[in-house]
Scaffold this motif. Structure first.
Motif, PDB file in Angstrom:
ATOM      1  N   LEU A   1      75.770  40.654  -7.276  1.00 50.64           N
ATOM      2  CA  LEU A   1      76.983  40.701  -8.082  1.00 50.64           C
ATOM      3  C   LEU A   1      76.720  41.545  -9.322  1.00 50.64           C
ATOM      4  O   LEU A   1      75.714  41.359 -10.014  1.00 50.64           O
ATOM      5  CB  LEU A   1      77.409  39.290  -8.454  1.00 50.64           C
ATOM      6  N   VAL A   2      77.648  42.466  -9.595  1.00 49.16           N
ATOM      7  CA  VAL A   2      77.426  43.474 -10.633  1.00 49.16           C
ATOM      8  C   VAL A   2      78.471  43.348 -11.738  1.00 49.16           C
ATOM      9  O   VAL A   2      79.673  43.314 -11.461  1.00 49.16           O
ATOM     10  CB  VAL A   2      77.485  44.901 -10.039  1.00 49.16           C
ATOM     11  N   GLY A   3      78.024  43.306 -12.981  1.00 51.74           N
ATOM     12  CA  GLY A   3      78.938  43.316 -14.109  1.00 51.74           C
ATOM     13  C   GLY A   3      79.084  41.963 -14.781  1.00 51.74           C
ATOM     14  O   GLY A   3      78.843  40.904 -14.184  1.00 51.74           O
ATOM     15  N   ASP A   4      79.515  42.005 -16.030  1.00 54.24           N
ATOM     16  CA  ASP A   4      79.572  40.795 -16.857  1.00 54.24           C
ATOM     17  C   ASP A   4      80.524  39.747 -16.290  1.00 54.24           C
ATOM     18  O   ASP A   4      80.216  38.553 -16.274  1.00 54.24           O
ATOM     19  CB  ASP A   4      79.980  41.178 -18.278  1.00 54.24           C
ATOM     20  N   ASP A   5      81.703  40.167 -15.810  1.00 53.17           N
ATOM     21  CA  ASP A   5      82.682  39.186 -15.328  1.00 53.17           C
ATOM     22  C   ASP A   5      82.186  38.424 -14.100  1.00 53.17           C
ATOM     23  O   ASP A   5      82.678  37.325 -13.801  1.00 53.17           O
ATOM     24  CB  ASP A   5      84.005  39.881 -14.996  1.00 53.17           C
ATOM     25  N   MET A   6      81.219  38.988 -13.392  1.00 55.13           N
ATOM     26  CA  MET A   6      80.705  38.322 -12.195  1.00 55.13           C
ATOM     27  C   MET A   6      79.862  37.087 -12.526  1.00 55.13           C
ATOM     28  O   MET A   6      79.470  36.348 -11.622  1.00 55.13           O
ATOM     29  CB  MET A   6      79.902  39.299 -11.347  1.00 55.13           C
ATOM     30  N   ARG A   7      79.577  36.849 -13.798  1.00 52.96           N
ATOM     31  CA  ARG A   7      78.845  35.625 -14.149  1.00 52.96           C
ATOM     32  C   ARG A   7      79.672  34.385 -13.797  1.00 52.96           C
ATOM     33  O   ARG A   7      79.115  33.321 -13.492  1.00 52.96           O
ATOM     34  CB  ARG A   7      78.471  35.627 -15.632  1.00 52.96           C
ATOM     35  N   HIS A   8      80.993  34.521 -13.830  1.00 52.49           N
ATOM     36  CA  HIS A   8      81.863  33.398 -13.440  1.00 52.49           C
ATOM     37  C   HIS A   8      81.722  33.109 -11.947  1.00 52.49           C
ATOM     38  O   HIS A   8      81.730  31.948 -11.519  1.00 52.49           O
ATOM     39  CB  HIS A   8      83.318  33.716 -13.771  1.00 52.49           C
ATOM     40  N   THR A   9      81.595  34.185 -11.149  1.00 53.10           N
ATOM     41  CA  THR A   9      81.404  34.023  -9.710  1.00 53.10           C
ATOM     42  C   THR A   9      80.051  33.386  -9.428  1.00 53.10           C
ATOM     43  O   THR A   9      79.934  32.500  -8.574  1.00 53.10           O
ATOM     44  CB  THR A   9      81.498  35.391  -9.014  1.00 53.10           C
ATOM     45  N   VAL A  10      79.033  33.859 -10.138  1.00 53.16           N
ATOM     46  CA  VAL A  10      77.690  33.285  -9.978  1.00 53.16           C
ATOM     47  C   VAL A  10      77.705  31.782 -10.250  1.00 53.16           C
ATOM     48  O   VAL A  10      77.146  30.988  -9.485  1.00 53.16           O
ATOM     49  CB  VAL A  10      76.685  33.992 -10.916  1.00 53.16           C
ATOM     50  N   SER A  11      78.362  31.388 -11.328  1.00 54.35           N
ATOM     51  CA  SER A  11      78.415  29.971 -11.690  1.00 54.35           C
ATOM     52  C   SER A  11      79.055  29.142 -10.583  1.00 54.35           C
ATOM     53  O   SER A  11      78.554  28.062 -10.234  1.00 54.35           O
ATOM     54  CB  SER A  11      79.194  29.810 -13.000  1.00 54.35           C
ATOM     55  N   LYS A  12      80.169  29.634 -10.027  1.00 54.01           N
ATOM     56  CA  LYS A  12      80.850  28.902  -8.956  1.00 54.01           C
ATOM     57  C   LYS A  12      79.990  28.827  -7.702  1.00 54.01           C
ATOM     58  O   LYS A  12      79.949  27.795  -7.007  1.00 54.01           O
ATOM     59  CB  LYS A  12      82.190  29.579  -8.634  1.00 54.01           C
ATOM     60  N   LEU A  13      79.300  29.922  -7.379  1.00 49.38           N
ATOM     61  CA  LEU A  13      78.444  29.926  -6.198  1.00 49.38           C
ATOM     62  C   LEU A  13      77.292  28.943  -6.361  1.00 49.38           C
ATOM     63  O   LEU A  13      76.900  28.263  -5.409  1.00 49.38           O
ATOM     64  CB  LEU A  13      77.899  31.334  -5.950  1.00 49.38           C
ATOM     65  N   GLN A  14      76.753  28.863  -7.561  1.00 49.91           N
ATOM     66  CA  GLN A  14      75.641  27.943  -7.805  1.00 49.91           C
ATOM     67  C   GLN A  14      76.082  26.483  -7.739  1.00 49.91           C
ATOM     68  O   GLN A  14      75.282  25.602  -7.399  1.00 49.91           O
ATOM     69  CB  GLN A  14      75.003  28.256  -9.162  1.00 49.91           C
ATOM     70  N   GLN A  15      77.346  26.238  -8.040  1.00 53.49           N
ATOM     71  CA  GLN A  15      77.870  24.869  -7.961  1.00 53.49           C
ATOM     72  C   GLN A  15      78.133  24.440  -6.521  1.00 53.49           C
ATOM     73  O   GLN A  15      78.103  23.250  -6.203  1.00 53.49           O
ATOM     74  CB  GLN A  15      79.168  24.766  -8.758  1.00 53.49           C
ATOM     75  N   ALA A  16      78.414  25.440  -5.660  1.00 53.60           N
ATOM     76  CA  ALA A  16      78.727  25.126  -4.260  1.00 53.60           C
ATOM     77  C   ALA A  16      77.448  24.771  -3.507  1.00 53.60           C
ATOM     78  O   ALA A  16      76.387  25.351  -3.726  1.00 53.60           O
ATOM     79  CB  ALA A  16      79.406  26.319  -3.604  1.00 53.60           C
ATOM     80  N   LEU A  17      77.546  23.814  -2.608  1.00 54.33           N
ATOM     81  CA  LEU A  17      76.384  23.357  -1.866  1.00 54.33           C
ATOM     82  C   LEU A  17      76.420  23.766  -0.398  1.00 54.33           C
ATOM     83  O   LEU A  17      75.437  23.590   0.321  1.00 54.33           O
ATOM     84  CB  LEU A  17      76.304  21.820  -1.955  1.00 54.33           C
ATOM     85  N   ASP A  18      77.572  24.305   0.047  1.00 54.53           N
ATOM     86  CA  ASP A  18      77.756  24.561   1.477  1.00 54.53           C
ATOM     87  C   ASP A  18      77.445  26.004   1.853  1.00 54.53           C
ATOM     88  O   ASP A  18      78.216  26.666   2.534  1.00 54.53           O
ATOM     89  CB  ASP A  18      79.180  24.203   1.898  1.00 54.53           C
TER      90      ASP A  18
END
Length: 472
Positions: free
Chosen positions: A405-422
């Motif tokens: 994931l590239v760019g500052d706004d993608m930190r929100h995506t990273v956070s959601k992915l890290q919260q997901a367990l599936d």
């Protein structure tokens, strides 16, 4: 060049240029093409010395003549054949108007939140085929206040069809462009949250801005609109203010042009049976994905409205190749002798196109891993965080092995992915295209498929260029 009874004739003569631009010709000359970038000038072309905020084309007039320009449009006297005008930008718009006034061709305008360029190019392929090479289109993504009049000025008087892409990121822009193009057929591919940060009223504001394309329709023009879009009724009402001929396309049973049956094609893409009002057509689409099926229905609706040959259109859709930055596929050799496939979607991204592309990745079954480089999506305004968080669901659904994931706004995506367990997904977050290239070089191997997609400002096209050239 233009067709004539005796063979070919020039695109523009100096007298026609001077008359259309209200300028003064230095002498007699003819031109066969038009460009405003001196680096794109070829022998016989006309050079437009445009003045912008950061550059002045008059500084490159000598370079243009050295490259073979047959004439120039200038607001300052120069050595060499030229038309002297008071303002070269105004002159370009006047030339575009003159080009539209002199042609009897059927003109198609294309806009939408997603799929403009691909739809425009596919329409060109279909209509160029049925007119035996006498269709014209705007090249690249020349869809703004400079690109549209430039594309019009390049159209031969004798063209049978003209296809023009029109873009916007603020209200009022399409209203100006459509008055230049004056389409006989106006197509809206879809409405989605592209550039939503520039619209106070959200997607409804985007729908209204896209619907401005209908304001330029000719007297008996046709509006083509997406039946399955949530803003269909809004678009239909807007079109109804400017024309009586409104054609819907989509998958719904009440669409005027609709897909009756869609199955995967043996070599990728889709086999489609479509109903086009009172006609039907079976055809293959070379490009994969449900979004391309939808695009193809808009294309068939436009070809039918313009009086083109639907059978030719079907053949053209079967032969489409991907566009640079918008779906082109590359087979790339690795240093160890392996091969991986790259899908180049690097030109742009918004929530709708991201979702469609990732849904298609979910259906892909490579011999190796599925990897994606995904760049942040721009111009989403206050909704940027929510849109980037929502992207996590589509990334998980794509069944990727690894995502960069590239760019500052993608930190929100990273956070959601890290919260997901599936998911069993390897996640990387980098700041720029160069870091993304370094990261993917560590991961790619024989049999893999790599998707590269993101907003243009991130420059992910450089990642594609490096991978294709082997310089990584």
């Amino acid at each position: 060049m233009c067709r004539s009874a005796g063979g070919v004739t020039a695109l523009w003569t100096s007298s026609a240029l001077a008359a259309s631009m209200q300028g003064q010709a230095s002498g007699d000359f003819t031109v066969n093409g038009v460009a405003f970038d001196s680096r794109e000038i070829g022998p016989g072309d006309l050079f437009l010395a445009l003045k912008g905020e950061h550059s002045d084309g008059h500084l490159f007039v000598d370079q243009a003549f050295a490259a073979g320009a047959a004439g120039a449009i200038v607001s300052e006297p120069v050595d060499g054949p030229h038309i002297l005008v008071s303002d070269t930008t105004v002159a370009l718009n006047l030339l575009a108007k003159a080009s539209r006034d002199r042609t009897a061709s059927k003109i198609i305008g294309v806009t939408g939140s997603v799929g403009k360029t691909g739809t425009k190019d596919a329409l060109f392929a279909a209509l160029d085929r049925c007119s035996l090479g006498h269709a014209h289109r705007s090249v690249k993504s020349y869809n703004n206040h400079v690109g549209v009049p430039l594309s019009l000025s390049r159209m031969a008087k004798s063209a049978d069809y003209g296809i023009f892409e029109m873009g916007m990121n603020h209200a009022g822009e399409l209203a100006e462009l459509t008055q230049l193009v004056r389409p006989d057929v106006a197509v809206i591919t879809t409405i989605g949250p592209a550039h939503i940060g520039n619209f106070v009223h959200g997607e409804e504001g985007i729908a209204d801005a896209k619907a401005e394309i209908f304001e330029g329709l000719t007297a008996d023009g046709t509006a083509i609109i997406p039946f399955d879009n949530p803003h269909y009724q809004r678009l239909k009402a807007a079109a109804g203010r400017y024309c009586q001929n409104i054609v819907s396309f989509g998958f719904g049973v009440d669409a005027d042009v609709r897909a009756i049956d869609v199955v995967p094609a043996p070599q990728g893409g889709s086999l489609v049976t479509a109903k086009i009002r009172d006609k039907s057509l079976c055809y293959t689409i070379a490009e994969p994905g449900k979004h391309w099926v939808s695009n193809s229905l808009a294309i068939l609706a436009a070809v039918d409205a313009a009086g083109g040959d639907l059978a030719c259109a079907g053949l053209a859709l079967a032969e489409l190749g991907g566009i640079e930055g918008r779906g082109k596929r590359h087979r790339i050799s690795l240093a160890d002798g392996g091969i991986f496939q790259l899908i180049d979607e690097s030109y742009n991204a918004n929530p709708v196109s991201m979702q469609a592309t990732l849904q298609q990745m979910a259906l892909t079954d490579p011999a190796g891993k599925k990897i994606a480089i995904l760049g942040a999506m721009g111009e989403l305004g206050d909704g940027s965080r929510a849109f980037h968080e929502a992207l996590a669901k589509d990334i998980i659904g794509a069944k990727l092995s690894s995502v960069i994931l590239v760019g500052d706004d993608m930190r929100h995506t990273v956070s959601k992915l890290q919260q997901a367990l599936d998911h069993n997904l390897e996640i990387s977050h980098v700041d720029n295209a160069s870091e993304a290239l370094t990261e993917v070089a560590k991961k790619i191997s024989d049999g893999d498929i790599l998707l590269v997609k993101g907003s243009n400002y991130l420059g992910l096209g450089s990642v594609v260029s490096s991978l294709v050239s082997g310089e990584y």
